[in-house]
Design a protein around this motif. Structure first.
Motif, PDB file in Angstrom:
ATOM      1  N   LEU A 344       4.306  10.453  -7.040  1.00 20.94           N
ATOM      2  CA  LEU A 344       3.673  10.032  -8.284  1.00 20.94           C
ATOM      3  C   LEU A 344       2.666   8.908  -8.045  1.00 20.94           C
ATOM      4  O   LEU A 344       1.883   8.578  -8.927  1.00 20.94           O
ATOM      5  CB  LEU A 344       4.740   9.539  -9.273  1.00 20.94           C
ATOM      6  N   LEU A 345       2.704   8.310  -6.860  1.00 25.35           N
ATOM      7  CA  LEU A 345       1.883   7.124  -6.589  1.00 25.35           C
ATOM      8  C   LEU A 345       0.486   7.492  -6.100  1.00 25.35           C
ATOM      9  O   LEU A 345       0.298   8.453  -5.360  1.00 25.35           O
ATOM     10  CB  LEU A 345       2.554   6.245  -5.529  1.00 25.35           C
ATOM     11  N   ASP A 346      -0.481   6.669  -6.530  1.00 28.56           N
ATOM     12  CA  ASP A 346      -1.834   6.776  -5.971  1.00 28.56           C
ATOM     13  C   ASP A 346      -1.971   5.906  -4.722  1.00 28.56           C
ATOM     14  O   ASP A 346      -2.642   6.292  -3.767  1.00 28.56           O
ATOM     15  CB  ASP A 346      -2.868   6.344  -7.022  1.00 28.56           C
ATOM     16  N   TYR A 347      -1.333   4.726  -4.770  1.00 28.10           N
ATOM     17  CA  TYR A 347      -1.430   3.782  -3.642  1.00 28.10           C
ATOM     18  C   TYR A 347      -0.079   3.117  -3.388  1.00 28.10           C
ATOM     19  O   TYR A 347       0.681   2.836  -4.312  1.00 28.10           O
ATOM     20  CB  TYR A 347      -2.449   2.676  -3.941  1.00 28.10           C
ATOM     21  N   TYR A 348       0.187   2.889  -2.094  1.00 20.40           N
ATOM     22  CA  TYR A 348       1.349   2.107  -1.658  1.00 20.40           C
ATOM     23  C   TYR A 348       0.798   0.947  -0.845  1.00 20.40           C
ATOM     24  O   TYR A 348       0.081   1.163   0.144  1.00 20.40           O
ATOM     25  CB  TYR A 348       2.268   2.996  -0.820  1.00 20.40           C
ATOM     26  N   ILE A 349       1.072  -0.278  -1.259  1.00 24.93           N
ATOM     27  CA  ILE A 349       0.464  -1.465  -0.627  1.00 24.93           C
ATOM     28  C   ILE A 349       1.476  -2.140   0.298  1.00 24.93           C
ATOM     29  O   ILE A 349       2.601  -2.454  -0.109  1.00 24.93           O
ATOM     30  CB  ILE A 349      -0.023  -2.458  -1.697  1.00 24.93           C
ATOM     31  N   SER A 358      -1.514  -9.430  -1.935  1.00 29.40           N
ATOM     32  CA  SER A 358      -1.241  -8.004  -2.131  1.00 29.40           C
ATOM     33  C   SER A 358      -0.903  -7.707  -3.589  1.00 29.40           C
ATOM     34  O   SER A 358      -1.275  -6.653  -4.117  1.00 29.40           O
ATOM     35  CB  SER A 358      -0.086  -7.568  -1.224  1.00 29.40           C
ATOM     36  N   LEU A 359      -0.206  -8.641  -4.241  1.00 29.48           N
ATOM     37  CA  LEU A 359       0.092  -8.480  -5.667  1.00 29.48           C
ATOM     38  C   LEU A 359      -1.202  -8.439  -6.470  1.00 29.48           C
ATOM     39  O   LEU A 359      -1.332  -7.665  -7.432  1.00 29.48           O
ATOM     40  CB  LEU A 359       0.996  -9.615  -6.151  1.00 29.48           C
ATOM     41  N   LEU A 360      -2.193  -9.233  -6.072  1.00 32.10           N
ATOM     42  CA  LEU A 360      -3.489  -9.232  -6.745  1.00 32.10           C
ATOM     43  C   LEU A 360      -4.174  -7.872  -6.574  1.00 32.10           C
ATOM     44  O   LEU A 360      -4.736  -7.329  -7.532  1.00 32.10           O
ATOM     45  CB  LEU A 360      -4.384 -10.350  -6.181  1.00 32.10           C
ATOM     46  N   VAL A 361      -4.105  -7.299  -5.375  1.00 30.89           N
ATOM     47  CA  VAL A 361      -4.700  -5.984  -5.134  1.00 30.89           C
ATOM     48  C   VAL A 361      -4.033  -4.934  -6.035  1.00 30.89           C
ATOM     49  O   VAL A 361      -4.709  -4.132  -6.695  1.00 30.89           O
ATOM     50  CB  VAL A 361      -4.552  -5.571  -3.650  1.00 30.89           C
ATOM     51  N   VAL A 372       0.547   2.383  -8.685  1.00 30.02           N
ATOM     52  CA  VAL A 372       0.607   1.593  -7.453  1.00 30.02           C
ATOM     53  C   VAL A 372       2.002   1.017  -7.262  1.00 30.02           C
ATOM     54  O   VAL A 372       2.622   0.519  -8.210  1.00 30.02           O
ATOM     55  CB  VAL A 372      -0.405   0.421  -7.508  1.00 30.02           C
ATOM     56  N   GLU A 373       2.496   1.078  -6.024  1.00 27.34           N
ATOM     57  CA  GLU A 373       3.725   0.352  -5.687  1.00 27.34           C
ATOM     58  C   GLU A 373       3.421  -0.646  -4.585  1.00 27.34           C
ATOM     59  O   GLU A 373       2.764  -0.326  -3.592  1.00 27.34           O
ATOM     60  CB  GLU A 373       4.840   1.297  -5.229  1.00 27.34           C
ATOM     61  N   LEU A 374       3.923  -1.854  -4.780  1.00 34.06           N
ATOM     62  CA  LEU A 374       3.777  -2.916  -3.795  1.00 34.06           C
ATOM     63  C   LEU A 374       5.093  -3.063  -3.042  1.00 34.06           C
ATOM     64  O   LEU A 374       6.153  -3.247  -3.655  1.00 34.06           O
ATOM     65  CB  LEU A 374       3.428  -4.232  -4.495  1.00 34.06           C
ATOM     66  N   ASP A 375       5.056  -2.968  -1.720  1.00 31.74           N
ATOM     67  CA  ASP A 375       6.263  -3.167  -0.931  1.00 31.74           C
ATOM     68  C   ASP A 375       6.646  -4.644  -0.956  1.00 31.74           C
ATOM     69  O   ASP A 375       5.844  -5.505  -0.589  1.00 31.74           O
ATOM     70  CB  ASP A 375       6.042  -2.701   0.519  1.00 31.74           C
ATOM     71  N   MET A 376       7.847  -4.934  -1.418  1.00 31.10           N
ATOM     72  CA  MET A 376       8.298  -6.322  -1.540  1.00 31.10           C
ATOM     73  C   MET A 376       9.406  -6.654  -0.556  1.00 31.10           C
ATOM     74  O   MET A 376      10.034  -7.705  -0.656  1.00 31.10           O
ATOM     75  CB  MET A 376       8.795  -6.588  -2.961  1.00 31.10           C
ATOM     76  N   SER A 377       9.676  -5.762   0.373  1.00 36.92           N
ATOM     77  CA  SER A 377      10.857  -5.932   1.231  1.00 36.92           C
ATOM     78  C   SER A 377      10.526  -6.468   2.619  1.00 36.92           C
ATOM     79  O   SER A 377      11.408  -6.581   3.471  1.00 36.92           O
ATOM     80  CB  SER A 377      11.570  -4.586   1.375  1.00 36.92           C
ATOM     81  N   ASN A 378       9.265  -6.792   2.874  1.00 35.18           N
ATOM     82  CA  ASN A 378       8.835  -7.302   4.184  1.00 35.18           C
ATOM     83  C   ASN A 378       9.145  -6.335   5.321  1.00 35.18           C
ATOM     84  O   ASN A 378       9.530  -6.745   6.419  1.00 35.18           O
ATOM     85  CB  ASN A 378       9.485  -8.669   4.477  1.00 35.18           C
ATOM     86  N   LYS A 379       9.006  -5.040   5.038  1.00 33.14           N
ATOM     87  CA  LYS A 379       9.206  -4.044   6.096  1.00 33.14           C
ATOM     88  C   LYS A 379       8.153  -4.228   7.187  1.00 33.14           C
ATOM     89  O   LYS A 379       7.022  -4.645   6.922  1.00 33.14           O
ATOM     90  CB  LYS A 379       9.056  -2.624   5.533  1.00 33.14           C
ATOM     91  N   LYS A 380       8.528  -3.877   8.392  1.00 36.44           N
ATOM     92  CA  LYS A 380       7.531  -3.802   9.450  1.00 36.44           C
ATOM     93  C   LYS A 380       6.606  -2.642   9.124  1.00 36.44           C
ATOM     94  O   LYS A 380       7.007  -1.666   8.504  1.00 36.44           O
ATOM     95  CB  LYS A 380       8.200  -3.598  10.800  1.00 36.44           C
ATOM     96  N   ARG A 394      -0.100   9.510  -0.526  1.00 37.44           N
ATOM     97  CA  ARG A 394      -1.333   9.872   0.183  1.00 37.44           C
ATOM     98  C   ARG A 394      -2.088   8.656   0.723  1.00 37.44           C
ATOM     99  O   ARG A 394      -2.576   8.666   1.850  1.00 37.44           O
ATOM    100  CB  ARG A 394      -2.240  10.659  -0.768  1.00 37.44           C
ATOM    101  N   ASN A 395      -2.206   7.597  -0.081  1.00 38.33           N
ATOM    102  CA  ASN A 395      -3.030   6.442   0.303  1.00 38.33           C
ATOM    103  C   ASN A 395      -2.187   5.183   0.464  1.00 38.33           C
ATOM    104  O   ASN A 395      -1.432   4.812  -0.438  1.00 38.33           O
ATOM    105  CB  ASN A 395      -4.102   6.186  -0.755  1.00 38.33           C
ATOM    106  N   VAL A 396      -2.345   4.546   1.607  1.00 31.02           N
ATOM    107  CA  VAL A 396      -1.657   3.288   1.892  1.00 31.02           C
ATOM    108  C   VAL A 396      -2.710   2.200   2.084  1.00 31.02           C
ATOM    109  O   VAL A 396      -3.717   2.422   2.758  1.00 31.02           O
ATOM    110  CB  VAL A 396      -0.779   3.409   3.158  1.00 31.02           C
ATOM    111  N   ILE A 397      -2.481   1.046   1.475  1.00 27.91           N
ATOM    112  CA  ILE A 397      -3.388  -0.098   1.644  1.00 27.91           C
ATOM    113  C   ILE A 397      -2.668  -1.174   2.445  1.00 27.91           C
ATOM    114  O   ILE A 397      -1.567  -1.596   2.081  1.00 27.91           O
ATOM    115  CB  ILE A 397      -3.844  -0.659   0.286  1.00 27.91           C
TER     116      ILE A 397
END
Length: 428
Positions: A344-349, A358-361, A372-380, A394-397
């Motif tokens: 369902l996402l257009d972008y994963y940041i 990143s929250l601003l983006v 858009v979903e922002l990764d908040m877990s500090n994954k590598k 499809r798209n990762v920022i």
């Protein structure tokens, strides 16, 4: 302390995101199709007076046995709706100013304390369309064509079986089935495809029908010539119900042929639809591949329900169709769900020590209407990209400290592997 029983109530089910994403897409596909056909949305209460749901214009004795009933603090007798049809008939009865013809759709939960099997639960979601104020068989034809269109979009091949209750009732009158047993006999015939002729014959005998009547019904069920409407033409000269049924079926058949969907819509002289509400055309939808053998949709004409609720002899031409969301989901899950599983996402940041930036983006992209979903877990970054791949994003920022310093972001297309750099103003 006693451990709490946190299991689901029998016949109910939780749907986790992986499943619910598909269910929501099915729901949206159906809703978009309903709207495409000019249907307007309504919503009716889940909770109703028992008297309404137990009306003789409702589901009949078999469904009433499955109805959930309760009382409120005022000791009023209430029931959970077992379908969306009678609540809809109530809406029309209560609102005489509704402009006719009226096409409505409703998607909502219904409840039946009945047997549980593949795709069938006690709490389930129905997706209904009804048309009031059209006497012509064009209403049935449009609903059947709409069903074929919806399932084509869902990549499920279906066949529509149809019949007419007047035709069936007329034949039973010819066989001298007593009027008070007519509904019971139709209920038994409704089981024909599931249990076969011998079992149907046994049940008919147990109803107390004379042997000559049971034998006449058996000959009808096993006659190889009755697969076309023309078989019933001679009987129409001696029985008014058969005459009306034949005429309505021929009118429907002419629409189906003109729309070039007659190969997907099959006349079945034994289709009974056990509900007492039906007065004319009836139909059921089946998967061509038979991964689920029971119907995944059904409907028909019920001209007496609205007038009956009004206590009036007035007839309201009404025809409807109902799709079971849960059984459709089950059918899709038994096949290939890839077509409906896209993210369902257009972008994963993915932030790299740049959570605030990143929250601003994410905020600016959402303001433009993107999902858009922002990764908040500090994954590598490797694990974050693995997640994006597994979920079909499809798209990762990627937003690193270097990108922030240069007022830019890196966009990676997960399908092609290509990356591009885009300008982004971080500082004021």
């Amino acid at each position: 302390m006693r451990k709490m029983d946190y299991q689901n109530v029998k016949g109910t089910q939780d749907y986790l995101p992986e499943a619910e994403v598909i269910r929501r897409k099915v729901r949206r596909t159906l809703e978009d199709t309903f709207i495409q056909y000019g249907c307007k949305p309504i919503e009716t209460p889940i909770l109703n007076y028992t008297e309404l749901m137990a009306s003789k214009y409702g589901g009949g004795a078999e469904i009433l046995e499955e109805m959930y009933t309760l009382t409120d603090r005022g000791e009023r007798d209430l029931a959970l709706r077992y379908d969306l049809t009678i609540p809809f008939a109530k809406v029309v009865a209560m609102n005489p100013a509704i402009r006719m013809p009226f096409k409505r759709y409703e998607i909502g939960k219904v409840f039946r304390d009945g047997p549980i099997k593949t795709g069938r639960f006690r709490e389930f979601t129905q997706c209904d369309v009804d048309i009031v104020g059209v006497e012509s068989q064009i209403a049935e034809a449009e609903l059947m064509e709409m069903a074929l269109s919806a399932f084509t979009k869902l990549d499920l091949k279906i066949a529509v079986q149809y019949n007419n209750r007047k035709l069936l009732s007329g034949m039973l009158e010819m066989f001298e089935v007593p009027t008070d047993l007519m509904s019971a006999v139709i209920l038994v015939l409704d089981k024909l495809e599931k249990v076969g002729v011998p079992a149907v014959k046994k049940e008919l005998s147990e109803l107390g029908l004379p042997l000559t009547v049971v034998d006449s019904i058996e000959r009808f069920l096993t006659d190889e010539k009755n697969k076309t409407i023309n078989y019933f033409m001679p009987f129409s000269n001696v029985n008014n119900n058969i005459e009306q049924g034949v005429n309505e079926l021929k009118a429907l058949e002419s629409f189906l042929k003109y729309l070039k969907i007659s190969e997907q819509c099959i006349f079945n002289p034994f289709l009974a639809r056990g509900l007492e509400i039906y007065t004319g055309t009836i139909y059921e939808l089946f998967l061509v591949d038979k991964t689920i053998k029971s119907s995944i949709g059904s409907g028909g004409r019920y001209d007496n329900a609205i007038g009956g609720l009004l206590g009036s002899e007035q007839s309201f031409s009404t025809v409807g169709i109902s799709f079971g969301l849960d059984v459709i989901y089950t059918a899709i899950s038994l096949n290939d769900t890839a077509a409906l599983e896209a993210s369902l996402l257009d972008y994963y940041i993915i932030p790299m020590n740049t959570l605030k930036e990143s929250l601003l983006v994410a905020t600016r992209l959402r303001q433009k209407g993107y999902k858009v979903e922002l990764d908040m877990s500090n994954k590598k970054i490797g694990k974050a990209l693995d997640r994006a791949n597994s979920e079909g994003i499809r798209n990762v920022i990627i937003v690193g400290e270097n990108e922030v310093e240069l007022n830019q972001i890196t966009v990676k297309n997960m399908e092609t592997g290509e990356t591009r750099v885009e300008a982004f103003q971080f500082s004021s």
